[in-house]
Design a protein around this motif. Structure first.
Motif, PDB file in Angstrom:
ATOM      1  N   HIS A  89       3.766  32.382   0.452  1.00 22.49           N
ATOM      2  CA  HIS A  89       4.098  33.233   1.776  1.00 22.49           C
ATOM      3  C   HIS A  89       2.759  32.796   2.627  1.00 22.49           C
ATOM      4  O   HIS A  89       3.006  32.325   3.837  1.00 22.49           O
ATOM      5  CB  HIS A  89       3.712  34.567   1.527  1.00 22.49           C
ATOM      6  N   ILE A  90       1.572  32.352   2.083  1.00 21.81           N
ATOM      7  CA  ILE A  90       0.406  31.975   2.905  1.00 21.81           C
ATOM      8  C   ILE A  90       0.838  30.428   3.651  1.00 21.81           C
ATOM      9  O   ILE A  90       0.451  30.516   4.681  1.00 21.81           O
ATOM     10  CB  ILE A  90      -0.797  31.888   1.995  1.00 21.81           C
ATOM     11  N   ILE A  91       1.232  29.651   2.716  1.00 20.52           N
ATOM     12  CA  ILE A  91       1.489  28.331   3.268  1.00 20.52           C
ATOM     13  C   ILE A  91       2.893  28.355   4.534  1.00 20.52           C
ATOM     14  O   ILE A  91       2.728  27.752   5.527  1.00 20.52           O
ATOM     15  CB  ILE A  91       2.190  27.580   2.121  1.00 20.52           C
ATOM     16  N   ILE A  92       3.826  29.399   4.303  1.00 21.93           N
ATOM     17  CA  ILE A  92       4.891  29.485   5.330  1.00 21.93           C
ATOM     18  C   ILE A  92       4.283  30.062   6.650  1.00 21.93           C
ATOM     19  O   ILE A  92       4.718  29.606   7.573  1.00 21.93           O
ATOM     20  CB  ILE A  92       6.069  30.016   4.661  1.00 21.93           C
ATOM     21  N   VAL A  93       3.120  30.741   6.433  1.00 27.69           N
ATOM     22  CA  VAL A  93       2.854  31.642   7.497  1.00 27.69           C
ATOM     23  C   VAL A  93       1.883  30.672   8.526  1.00 27.69           C
ATOM     24  O   VAL A  93       1.923  30.671   9.392  1.00 27.69           O
ATOM     25  CB  VAL A  93       1.882  32.733   7.070  1.00 27.69           C
ATOM     26  N   ILE A  94       1.042  29.722   7.788  1.00 28.65           N
ATOM     27  CA  ILE A  94       0.386  28.705   8.226  1.00 28.65           C
ATOM     28  C   ILE A  94       1.294  27.862   8.962  1.00 28.65           C
ATOM     29  O   ILE A  94       0.999  27.327  10.293  1.00 28.65           O
ATOM     30  CB  ILE A  94      -0.512  28.160   7.223  1.00 28.65           C
ATOM     31  N   LEU A  95       2.397  27.328   8.516  1.00 26.02           N
ATOM     32  CA  LEU A  95       3.263  26.569   8.978  1.00 26.02           C
ATOM     33  C   LEU A  95       4.136  27.202  10.363  1.00 26.02           C
ATOM     34  O   LEU A  95       4.321  26.497  11.211  1.00 26.02           O
ATOM     35  CB  LEU A  95       4.553  26.127   7.957  1.00 26.02           C
ATOM     36  N   GLY A  96       4.395  28.523  10.178  1.00 28.81           N
ATOM     37  CA  GLY A  96       4.696  29.086  11.245  1.00 28.81           C
ATOM     38  C   GLY A  96       3.709  29.226  12.335  1.00 28.81           C
ATOM     39  O   GLY A  96       4.336  29.023  13.494  1.00 28.81           O
ATOM     40  N   LEU A  97       2.674  29.394  12.265  1.00 27.98           N
ATOM     41  CA  LEU A  97       1.652  29.433  13.131  1.00 27.98           C
ATOM     42  C   LEU A  97       1.601  28.076  13.698  1.00 27.98           C
ATOM     43  O   LEU A  97       1.407  27.839  15.057  1.00 27.98           O
ATOM     44  CB  LEU A  97       0.215  29.862  12.710  1.00 27.98           C
ATOM     45  N   PHE A  98       1.486  26.872  13.131  1.00 23.81           N
ATOM     46  CA  PHE A  98       1.482  25.380  13.713  1.00 23.81           C
ATOM     47  C   PHE A  98       2.918  25.314  14.309  1.00 23.81           C
ATOM     48  O   PHE A  98       2.749  24.720  15.265  1.00 23.81           O
ATOM     49  CB  PHE A  98       1.585  24.330  12.702  1.00 23.81           C
ATOM     50  N   GLY A  99       3.995  25.758  13.888  1.00 26.01           N
ATOM     51  CA  GLY A  99       5.301  25.651  14.727  1.00 26.01           C
ATOM     52  C   GLY A  99       5.275  26.395  16.039  1.00 26.01           C
ATOM     53  O   GLY A  99       5.689  25.706  17.016  1.00 26.01           O
ATOM     54  N   THR A 100       4.572  27.626  15.787  1.00 27.07           N
ATOM     55  CA  THR A 100       4.594  28.263  17.281  1.00 27.07           C
ATOM     56  C   THR A 100       3.625  27.568  18.292  1.00 27.07           C
ATOM     57  O   THR A 100       3.803  27.422  19.588  1.00 27.07           O
ATOM     58  CB  THR A 100       4.150  29.625  16.932  1.00 27.07           C
ATOM     59  N   ILE A 101       2.397  27.239  17.722  1.00 24.02           N
ATOM     60  CA  ILE A 101       1.489  26.444  18.608  1.00 24.02           C
ATOM     61  C   ILE A 101       2.018  25.135  19.248  1.00 24.02           C
ATOM     62  O   ILE A 101       1.815  24.845  20.423  1.00 24.02           O
ATOM     63  CB  ILE A 101      -0.048  26.204  17.744  1.00 24.02           C
ATOM     64  N   GLN A 102       2.626  24.228  18.488  1.00 18.95           N
ATOM     65  CA  GLN A 102       3.098  23.029  18.935  1.00 18.95           C
ATOM     66  C   GLN A 102       4.461  23.029  19.069  1.00 18.95           C
ATOM     67  O   GLN A 102       4.975  22.161  19.602  1.00 18.95           O
ATOM     68  CB  GLN A 102       2.904  22.010  17.584  1.00 18.95           C
ATOM     69  N   TYR A 103       5.271  24.334  19.109  1.00 17.10           N
ATOM     70  CA  TYR A 103       6.618  24.426  19.638  1.00 17.10           C
ATOM     71  C   TYR A 103       7.574  23.438  18.686  1.00 17.10           C
ATOM     72  O   TYR A 103       8.233  22.615  19.035  1.00 17.10           O
ATOM     73  CB  TYR A 103       6.922  24.442  20.998  1.00 17.10           C
ATOM     74  N   ARG A 104       7.433  23.771  17.492  1.00 16.86           N
ATOM     75  CA  ARG A 104       8.433  22.920  16.629  1.00 16.86           C
ATOM     76  C   ARG A 104       9.388  23.880  15.983  1.00 16.86           C
ATOM     77  O   ARG A 104       9.238  24.977  15.156  1.00 16.86           O
ATOM     78  CB  ARG A 104       7.660  22.417  15.442  1.00 16.86           C
ATOM     79  N   PRO A 105      10.545  23.982  16.651  1.00 19.96           N
ATOM     80  CA  PRO A 105      11.536  24.681  16.015  1.00 19.96           C
ATOM     81  C   PRO A 105      12.006  24.580  14.695  1.00 19.96           C
ATOM     82  O   PRO A 105      12.210  25.763  14.231  1.00 19.96           O
ATOM     83  CB  PRO A 105      12.789  24.256  17.071  1.00 19.96           C
ATOM     84  N   ARG A 106      11.800  23.646  14.113  1.00 17.95           N
ATOM     85  CA  ARG A 106      12.233  23.873  12.717  1.00 17.95           C
ATOM     86  C   ARG A 106      11.215  24.892  11.810  1.00 17.95           C
ATOM     87  O   ARG A 106      11.485  25.608  11.073  1.00 17.95           O
ATOM     88  CB  ARG A 106      12.085  22.277  11.897  1.00 17.95           C
TER      89      ARG A 106
END
Length: 80
Positions: A28-45
């Motif tokens: 869950h921690i890893i996926i939250v971090i990836l979600g934050l990066f996806g939001t900041i860099q706007y990566r839809p995947r």
């Protein structure tokens, strides 16, 4: 906020012998971090993956809460 709560729960899980929740919290921690990066860099995947994981995570937590509160037909007692 979500990351802080999971890290706090991770610390308490390390005090016991519950290794499955520790691994689930780590994922869950890893996926939250990836979600934050996806939001900041706007990566839809990343954002889509985070949204799907969040629905699964909330569903699992609601099930566990209802199971321990014995809500509805959920019961810890097995009738034979």
């Amino acid at each position: 906020m979500q990351l802080v709560c999971v890290l706090e729960r991770q610390i308490f899980d390390f005090l016991g012998y519950q290794w499955a929740p520790i691994l689930a919290n780590f994922v869950h921690i890893i996926i939250v971090i990836l979600g934050l990066f996806g939001t900041i860099q706007y990566r839809p995947r990343y954002i889509t993956g985070y949204a799907v994981w969040l629905v699964l995570w909330v569903t699992w937590n609601v099930f566990v809460i209802c199971f321990y509160l014995e809500a509805g037909d959920l019961s810890k007692v097995i009738y034979i």
